[in-house]
Enzyme design. Structure first.
Site, PDB file in Angstrom:
ATOM      1  N   THR A 175      42.148  -8.446 -13.341  1.00 35.84           N
ATOM      2  CA  THR A 175      42.410  -9.769 -14.004  1.00 35.84           C
ATOM      3  C   THR A 175      41.356  -9.757 -15.202  1.00 35.84           C
ATOM      4  O   THR A 175      41.625 -10.106 -16.134  1.00 35.84           O
ATOM      5  CB  THR A 175      42.398 -10.824 -13.015  1.00 35.84           C
ATOM      6  OG1 THR A 175      43.059 -10.581 -11.865  1.00 35.84           O
ATOM      7  CG2 THR A 175      42.429 -12.319 -13.834  1.00 35.84           C
ATOM      8  N   ASN A 216      54.704  -5.350 -10.389  1.00 42.80           N
ATOM      9  CA  ASN A 216      54.296  -5.364  -8.872  1.00 42.80           C
ATOM     10  C   ASN A 216      55.173  -5.947  -8.014  1.00 42.80           C
ATOM     11  O   ASN A 216      54.852  -5.770  -6.880  1.00 42.80           O
ATOM     12  CB  ASN A 216      52.825  -6.026  -9.022  1.00 42.80           C
ATOM     13  CG  ASN A 216      52.925  -7.388  -9.735  1.00 42.80           C
ATOM     14  OD1 ASN A 216      53.286  -7.496 -10.973  1.00 42.80           O
ATOM     15  ND2 ASN A 216      52.732  -8.647  -8.943  1.00 42.80           N
ATOM     16  N   ALA A 250      40.543  -1.019  -8.189  1.00 42.58           N
ATOM     17  CA  ALA A 250      40.121  -0.314  -7.182  1.00 42.58           C
ATOM     18  C   ALA A 250      40.931  -0.470  -5.786  1.00 42.58           C
ATOM     19  O   ALA A 250      41.386   0.310  -5.081  1.00 42.58           O
ATOM     20  CB  ALA A 250      38.606  -0.009  -6.773  1.00 42.58           C
ATOM     21  N   HIS A 251      41.070  -1.938  -5.609  1.00 41.02           N
ATOM     22  CA  HIS A 251      41.483  -2.175  -4.270  1.00 41.02           C
ATOM     23  C   HIS A 251      43.224  -1.898  -4.076  1.00 41.02           C
ATOM     24  O   HIS A 251      43.846  -2.027  -3.301  1.00 41.02           O
ATOM     25  CB  HIS A 251      41.388  -3.554  -4.022  1.00 41.02           C
ATOM     26  CG  HIS A 251      42.195  -4.647  -4.323  1.00 41.02           C
ATOM     27  ND1 HIS A 251      43.305  -5.546  -3.979  1.00 41.02           N
ATOM     28  CD2 HIS A 251      42.205  -5.144  -6.073  1.00 41.02           C
ATOM     29  CE1 HIS A 251      43.758  -6.342  -5.194  1.00 41.02           C
ATOM     30  NE2 HIS A 251      43.081  -6.118  -6.134  1.00 41.02           N
ATOM     31  N   THR A 302      24.920  -7.918 -13.712  1.00 38.98           N
ATOM     32  CA  THR A 302      24.538  -6.742 -12.882  1.00 38.98           C
ATOM     33  C   THR A 302      25.648  -6.130 -12.413  1.00 38.98           C
ATOM     34  O   THR A 302      26.835  -6.622 -11.872  1.00 38.98           O
ATOM     35  CB  THR A 302      23.556  -7.304 -12.053  1.00 38.98           C
ATOM     36  OG1 THR A 302      22.572  -8.007 -12.670  1.00 38.98           O
ATOM     37  CG2 THR A 302      22.990  -6.161 -11.004  1.00 38.98           C
ATOM     38  N   CYS A 304      63.792 -19.676  -6.202  1.00 36.63           N
ATOM     39  CA  CYS A 304      63.589 -21.020  -6.222  1.00 36.63           C
ATOM     40  C   CYS A 304      62.160 -21.252  -5.726  1.00 36.63           C
ATOM     41  O   CYS A 304      61.685 -20.665  -4.968  1.00 36.63           O
ATOM     42  CB  CYS A 304      64.928 -21.584  -5.519  1.00 36.63           C
ATOM     43  SG  CYS A 304      65.050 -21.248  -3.878  1.00 36.63           S
TER      44      CYS A 304
HETATM   45  N1  PLP Z   1      47.978  -6.876 -12.690  1.00 34.93           N
HETATM   46  C1  PLP Z   1      48.477  -6.128 -11.639  1.00 34.93           C
HETATM   47  C2  PLP Z   1      50.323  -5.735 -12.107  1.00 34.93           C
HETATM   48  C3  PLP Z   1      48.476  -6.381 -10.373  1.00 34.93           C
HETATM   49  O1  PLP Z   1      49.431  -6.123  -9.391  1.00 34.93           O
HETATM   50  C4  PLP Z   1      47.251  -7.223 -10.032  1.00 34.93           C
HETATM   51  C5  PLP Z   1      46.822  -7.461  -8.818  1.00 34.93           C
HETATM   52  O2  PLP Z   1      47.771  -8.177  -7.858  1.00 34.93           O
HETATM   53  C6  PLP Z   1      46.385  -7.565 -11.176  1.00 34.93           C
HETATM   54  C7  PLP Z   1      46.997  -7.497 -12.370  1.00 34.93           C
HETATM   55  C8  PLP Z   1      45.168  -8.266 -10.837  1.00 34.93           C
HETATM   56  O3  PLP Z   1      44.065  -7.264 -10.358  1.00 34.93           O
HETATM   57  P1  PLP Z   1      43.115  -7.829  -9.733  1.00 34.93           P
HETATM   58  O4  PLP Z   1      43.088  -8.242  -8.372  1.00 34.93           O
HETATM   59  O5  PLP Z   1      42.109  -6.680  -9.482  1.00 34.93           O
HETATM   60  O6  PLP Z   1      42.306  -8.931 -10.409  1.00 34.93           O
END
Ligand code: PLP
Length: 381
Positions: free
Chosen positions: A71, A149, A198-199, A235, A327
């Site tokens: 994000t 996603n 990373a997650h 940091t 919806c």
């Molecule tokens: N962009 C996409 C396509 C995502 O799937 C996600 C997370 O679901 C993000 C951005 C956001 O990443 P983060 O969770 O590392 O902020």
């Protein structure tokens, strides 16, 4: 049985990744900005991690900036490019992740013109429309995600990169879902900005990176100290960065075998679903292995009175997946992605997303439980 099929939301941390992080949680706690030995040792770990990420992306360490995740990286790329390059026009799509979509909406409120590229009924980008938008307004910023996603649709990064180059546009791609699942060769791709989190590849949460092609000189999004070569104050999340690099290293080393394994699961699920539930379909192009992210399958279920309860019913059966009807009825908040597709709004939607830890037995179990919800006597239409 407990089954985790929500790997596009987040993945389980790899034990090897955790082991690599542990010393930086317990022993090596210095501040990387300190010049004494405690600090220097930690600084070395960050720079080693940067070098590793850069090597995997086939780029220079100076083009990799660690962030708090996808994000922040998306926000930085979009906001700072508009500010620093005087961009007046942004081209994006209505099915971007909110990290991009909401940022673009904010930019629009600040006076930037925004165009959304046309999508076909399956959410595939209309490349001719993109080309015409670029022709009309060169010097734009294009933000289009590599892998969606929710429905897994893949963008042709090479094609869009070529178009952007031709029309002098800046190209940002939200590559969060495809990073470390595919090889991104930055020396070949004409990307100005790309993103990793990373997650999404068995690393820790709360850490990611922004790839900034050296041609782009932008100012920081987060102001503060001189960390990340003055590009991101604060940091550093040292153990997160160490974990990110380790997770990415493992993902690249095992990419082919994992891809084969996961594609096997996805194909098996498609076949089993077709055989078990009448009228089953798939959202986007997620059932086309060549055109979609291999970790995602978005299932389009027949109309049923209980479709609002789909995720709940799967949860009761021990299956964690994700969904979102188009919806805003019942317990689920509408999916802005599904709303853009030409699909029957009465049909249910479930996103199954896989990882290296999933098995064929888990797929069989999930299909069996899902099919039970669609027995003829419970089907309303
Ligand atoms: N962009 C996409 C396509 C995502 O799937 C996600 C997370 O679901 C993000 C951005 C956001 O990443 P983060 O969770 O590392 O902020």
């Amino acid at each position: 049985m407990k089954v985790y099929f929500d790997n596009a939301a987040t993945t389980a941390i790899d034990l090897e990744v955790f082991e690599a992080m542990k010393p930086y949680m317990l022993e090596h706690f210095g501040n990387p900005s300190s010049i004494h030995s405690h600090g220097r040792q930690v600084r070395t770990a960050i720079e080693r991690s940067r070098k590793k990420v850069a090597e995997l992306l086939n780029t220079a360490p100076a083009e990799v900036f660690f962030t708090s995740g996808g994000t922040e990286a998306d926000n930085t790329a979009l906001r700072c490019t508009v500010n620093d390059k005087g961009i007046k026009h942004v081209i994006s799509s209505k099915i971007e992740h909110h990290a991009v979509l909401h940022t673009v909406e904010q930019l629009e409120k600040d006076g930037v013109k925004v165009s959304y590229v046309n999508l076909d009924e399956n959410g595939v980008v209309d490349y001719d429309h993109l080309e015409s938008l670029l022709k009309k307004e060169p010097n734009s910023l294009v933000s289009l995600m590599h892998a969606n996603n929710e429905i897994g649709n893949l963008l042709d990064l090479e094609r869009v990169g070529d178009m952007c180059e031709e029309h002098n546009a800046v190209f940002h791609s939200d590559t969060v879902q495809s990073m470390a699942h595919y090889v991104h060769d930055m020396s070949r791709l004409k990307l100005d900005f790309a993103v990793g989190s990373a997650h999404k590849f068995h690393g820790p949460k709360g850490v990611g990176f922004l790839y900034i092609n050296h041609k782009n000189k932008i100012h920081p999004f987060i102001h503060g100290g001189a960390q990340e070569r003055n590009m991101r104050g604060g940091t550093e999340n040292v153990y997160g960065i160490v974990g990110l690099a380790k997770a990415m290293e493992i993902a690249y080393a095992e990419m082919e075998s994992h891809r084969k394994h996961i594609e096997g699961l996805k194909t098996h699920m498609i076949e089993k679903l077709k055989a078990s539930i009448d009228g089953i379909a798939f959202n986007g192009v997620s059932d086309d292995l060549d055109k979609s992210l291999y970790t995602v399958l978005n299932v389009c279920l027949p109309p049923n009175d209980d479709n609002d309860m789909l995720l709940f019913n799967l949860d009761i059966a021990g299956i964690s997946a994700s969904g979102g009807s188009a919806c805003s009825s019942g317990s689920s908040i509408g999916s802005h992605v599904l709303a853009e597709l030409n699909r029957d709004q009465n049909r249910g939607a479930i996103r199954f997303s896989f990882s290296k830890y999933n098995t064929l037995e888990e797929v069989d179990y999930a299909v069996e439980k899902l099919a039970e919800l669609y027995q003829p006597e419970t089907t309303s239409a």
